[in-house]
Design a protein around this motif. Structure first.
Motif, PDB file in Angstrom:
ATOM      1  N   SER A 168      30.821  89.980   8.454  1.00  0.00           N
ATOM      2  CA  SER A 168      30.419  88.704   7.865  1.00  0.00           C
ATOM      3  C   SER A 168      31.585  87.754   7.640  1.00  0.00           C
ATOM      4  CB  SER A 168      29.712  88.945   6.523  1.00  0.00           C
ATOM      5  OG  SER A 168      30.600  89.528   5.578  1.00  0.00           O
ATOM      6  N   GLN A 169      32.792  88.278   7.569  1.00  0.00           N
ATOM      7  CA  GLN A 169      33.938  87.433   7.247  1.00  0.00           C
ATOM      8  C   GLN A 169      34.405  86.621   8.452  1.00  0.00           C
ATOM      9  OE1 GLN A 169      37.139  89.083   4.851  1.00  0.00           O
ATOM     10  NE2 GLN A 169      35.871  90.904   4.447  1.00  0.00           N
ATOM     11  N   PHE A 170      34.816  85.394   8.172  1.00  0.00           N
ATOM     12  CA  PHE A 170      35.350  84.532   9.222  1.00  0.00           C
ATOM     13  C   PHE A 170      36.495  83.704   8.670  1.00  0.00           C
ATOM     14  CE2 PHE A 170      31.800  82.207   7.308  1.00  0.00           C
ATOM     15  CZ  PHE A 170      32.308  80.927   7.103  1.00  0.00           C
ATOM     16  N   PHE A 171      37.238  83.068   9.564  1.00  0.00           N
ATOM     17  CA  PHE A 171      38.377  82.256   9.157  1.00  0.00           C
ATOM     18  C   PHE A 171      38.412  80.975   9.984  1.00  0.00           C
ATOM     19  CE2 PHE A 171      39.763  85.513  12.144  1.00  0.00           C
ATOM     20  CZ  PHE A 171      40.442  84.799  13.117  1.00  0.00           C
ATOM     21  N   ILE A 172      39.010  79.940   9.383  1.00  0.00           N
ATOM     22  CA  ILE A 172      39.169  78.633  10.030  1.00  0.00           C
ATOM     23  C   ILE A 172      40.662  78.381  10.173  1.00  0.00           C
ATOM     24  CG2 ILE A 172      38.663  76.164   9.911  1.00  0.00           C
ATOM     25  CD1 ILE A 172      36.345  76.887   7.962  1.00  0.00           C
ATOM     26  N   MET A 173      41.071  78.052  11.390  1.00  0.00           N
ATOM     27  CA  MET A 173      42.497  77.881  11.675  1.00  0.00           C
ATOM     28  C   MET A 173      43.021  76.519  11.198  1.00  0.00           C
ATOM     29  SD  MET A 173      43.059  80.756  13.123  1.00  0.00           S
ATOM     30  CE  MET A 173      44.790  80.456  13.494  1.00  0.00           C
ATOM     31  N   PHE A 174      44.174  76.547  10.534  1.00  0.00           N
ATOM     32  CA  PHE A 174      44.897  75.318  10.187  1.00  0.00           C
ATOM     33  C   PHE A 174      45.768  74.866  11.356  1.00  0.00           C
ATOM     34  CE2 PHE A 174      44.796  77.096   5.693  1.00  0.00           C
ATOM     35  CZ  PHE A 174      43.850  76.193   5.235  1.00  0.00           C
ATOM     36  N   ALA A 175      46.177  75.806  12.196  1.00  0.00           N
ATOM     37  CA  ALA A 175      47.125  75.530  13.281  1.00  0.00           C
ATOM     38  C   ALA A 175      46.881  76.532  14.412  1.00  0.00           C
ATOM     39  CB  ALA A 175      48.558  75.667  12.760  1.00  0.00           C
TER      40      ALA A 175
END
Length: 195
Positions: free
Chosen positions: A136-143
């Protein structure tokens, strides 16, 4: 001549704003809207790249599982991670020590790696060492992070609201980005479902 100048100017403006890929919006069924403290972030989900992952994310959204879930790990210049519906719900069952170690009641997913690149605004699935452990976990890239290419499943990209992502509270670099008193996803919905 005027049309050519306008087209070049528009293309340059889109590229400068990092919105070149956002020129074509995702259909409502594959558009996830995350409401943060500063406003909405619109994410184009990519079922053509990761059909099983996108299906699971949409099911969790429609269950309300992501509402009030913390951004438990946020590393400046890298990414903001959220989606631990087991230990990250800041209204029901939040556990600061365990946030980031849980998932959902649904099964883990087999990897759906692609040739796409992790760039600013890319949304990827978090996992343990096992490539088939995303849940369920996800991440959004800053770079950009080329080291993640081909090793993590990409499920979407930010179409609008990256400035809201940039405003998410950062974590402690000495603690691998763990955030004290983290920001949260207030509400998450699929655009096709309405408000």
């Amino acid at each position: 001549m005027l049309r050519t100048i306008f087209s070049r100017t528009l293309a340059a403006a889109l590229l400068a704003g990092g919105l070149a890929s956002a020129a074509i919006a995702a259909e409502p069924e594959n558009t996830m809207i995350i409401t943060l403290k500063d406003g909405d972030v619109t994410i184009a989900l990519k079922p053509e790249m990761a059909p099983k992952h996108v299906e699971q994310i949409k099911a969790l959204v429609r269950e309300g599982a992501y509402d009030n879930v913390a951004f438990h790990r946020v590393i400046d210049g890298f990414m903001a991670q959220t989606g631990d519906v087991e230990f990250g719900d800041m209204k029901d069952g939040f556990n600061a020590r365990r946030a980031g170690t849980g998932g959902s009641s649904r099964s883990d997913l087999p990897a759906e790696f692609s040739d796409a690149h992790f760039v600013r605004g890319t949304v990827g699935m978090a996992r343990a060492r096992d490539p088939n452990s995303a849940n369920s976990q996800f991440f959004i890239m800053f770079a950009p992070a080329p080291n993640l290419d081909g090793a993590y499943t990409i499920v979407g990209e930010v179409e609008d609201g990256m400035d809201k992502v940039d405003a998410i509270k950062r974590g402690d670099p000495a603690q691998n980005g763990v955030v004290a008193e983290p920001d949260r996803m207030l509400k998450v919905r699929i655009a096709a479902d309405g408000e």
